[in-house]
Design a protein around this motif. Structure first.
Motif, short mmCIF file in Angstrom:
data_model
loop_
_atom_site.label_atom_id
_atom_site.label_comp_id
_atom_site.label_asym_id
_atom_site.label_seq_id
_atom_site.Cartn_x
_atom_site.Cartn_y
_atom_site.Cartn_z
N GLN A 10 -5.37 2.84 -5.30
CA GLN A 10 -6.14 2.44 -4.10
C GLN A 10 -7.45 1.74 -4.47
O GLN A 10 -7.91 0.87 -3.74
CB GLN A 10 -6.47 3.67 -3.23
CG GLN A 10 -5.28 4.57 -2.90
CD GLN A 10 -4.32 3.95 -1.88
OE1 GLN A 10 -4.72 3.13 -1.09
NE2 GLN A 10 -3.05 4.33 -1.94
N TYR A 16 -7.74 -2.20 -4.37
CA TYR A 16 -7.52 -3.02 -3.17
C TYR A 16 -8.70 -3.90 -2.81
O TYR A 16 -8.53 -4.96 -2.22
CB TYR A 16 -7.14 -2.14 -1.97
CG TYR A 16 -5.73 -1.63 -2.08
CD1 TYR A 16 -4.68 -2.52 -2.32
CD2 TYR A 16 -5.45 -0.29 -1.97
CE1 TYR A 16 -3.39 -2.07 -2.46
CE2 TYR A 16 -4.15 0.18 -2.09
CZ TYR A 16 -3.13 -0.71 -2.34
OH TYR A 16 -1.86 -0.26 -2.48
N CYS A 46 0.83 -1.21 0.00
CA CYS A 46 0.00 0.00 0.00
C CYS A 46 0.87 1.26 0.00
O CYS A 46 0.35 2.36 -0.23
CB CYS A 46 -0.95 0.01 1.19
SG CYS A 46 -0.10 -0.02 2.75
#
Ligand code: HPA
Length: 252
Positions: A152, A155, A126
């Protein structure tokens, strides 16, 4: 005039039309089951690239279909510790970005810094620290890892695997126990010798970036570990099937 192997490969790539490229790291670089290859070219034939020198890296670019989904596979990567500059180590990313892809999936082998992240498990990255040169290690003191290069919104597809911060060191030596403890204090989950500069270059070139670490061993001193390359290759080969389940979820 006859075209070069690189030009021929690009002609096949244009007919396959992949949107995604996958860079396969140490021990992960053999072709998966259910992959149909259309063409392959050695890195040595590609401008600015050279043949890699590390065992477990085939140094070829393949284009084909995984479960009927078109993709490019980079079988192995080039590392700083092979004597390359950052510019040379990121040339593969620039050649991939030129192939009309939208997304790049970077995979690597890394050492685990948490006893609960056992060898063989997979981590989705991340954020990262790029610990190259003296200034790199200074950036660790600020405890502000680079987050913005990772896409992001992808995810959600990786919710079955833990997320964590990756630290990229130059290598080729594994870390000392003191270095590992410094990384632990800054919240690092995995340490390896690649990926961070590739992810930054890929994002700079407008690609969506996802990165997955196969945790092949405990980093030096974690659970008394002393890492070895043979262990790294063996564990990553065992995790190959699981890694491909995750890659498959990112191909749409
Ligand atoms: N440290 C750095 N790089 C690595 C490791 C490690 O423990 N394992 C696999 N790549």
């Amino acid at each position: 005039m006859t075209s070069s192997p690189w030009e021929q490969w690009q002609q096949v790539r244009a007919t396959v039309q992949p949107q995604v490229a996958v860079v396969l790291g140490s021990g992960l670089g053999h072709l998966p089951l259910h992959y149909r290859e259309a063409a392959r070219v050695a890195y040595a034939e590609i401008p600015e690239l050279t043949r890699g020198t590390v065992p477990g890296h085939t140094s070829c670019l393949s284009v084909g279909w995984y479960q009927d989904r078109p993709l490019i596979l980079a079988l192995g990567r080039l590392h700083l510790y092979e004597g390359l500059s950052l510019n040379q180590a990121t040339a593969l990313i620039r050649r991939l970005a030129e192939q009309k892809i939208q997304r790049i999936i970077l995979t690597n082998a890394a050492g685990s810094l948490h006893p609960s992240l056992t060898p063989g498990s997979i981590l989705s990255i991340c954020a990262h620290y790029q610990l190259v040169g003296t200034d790199g290690w200074r950036s660790l003191a600020r405890c502000q890892p680079v987050r913005e290069v990772y896409a992001q919104d992808l995810y959600e597809r990786l919710r079955t695997v833990p997320q964590g911060i990756y630290a990229a060191v130059t290598g080729p030596c594994y870390e000392t126990p003191a270095e590992v403890q410094a990384l632990v204090r800054c919240g690092v989950a995995a340490v390896g010798m690649s990926t961070a500069w590739e992810a930054e270059e890929a994002q700079r070139l407008g690609l969506e970036v996802v990165a997955l670490s196969c945790l092949t061993n405990y980093a030096t001193g974690i659970a008394g570990s002393v890492p070895h390359h043979a262990e790294v290759l063996q564990t990553s080969q065992q995790a190959h099937g699981r890694m491909w389940q995750l890659i498959a979820s990112l191909l749409e």
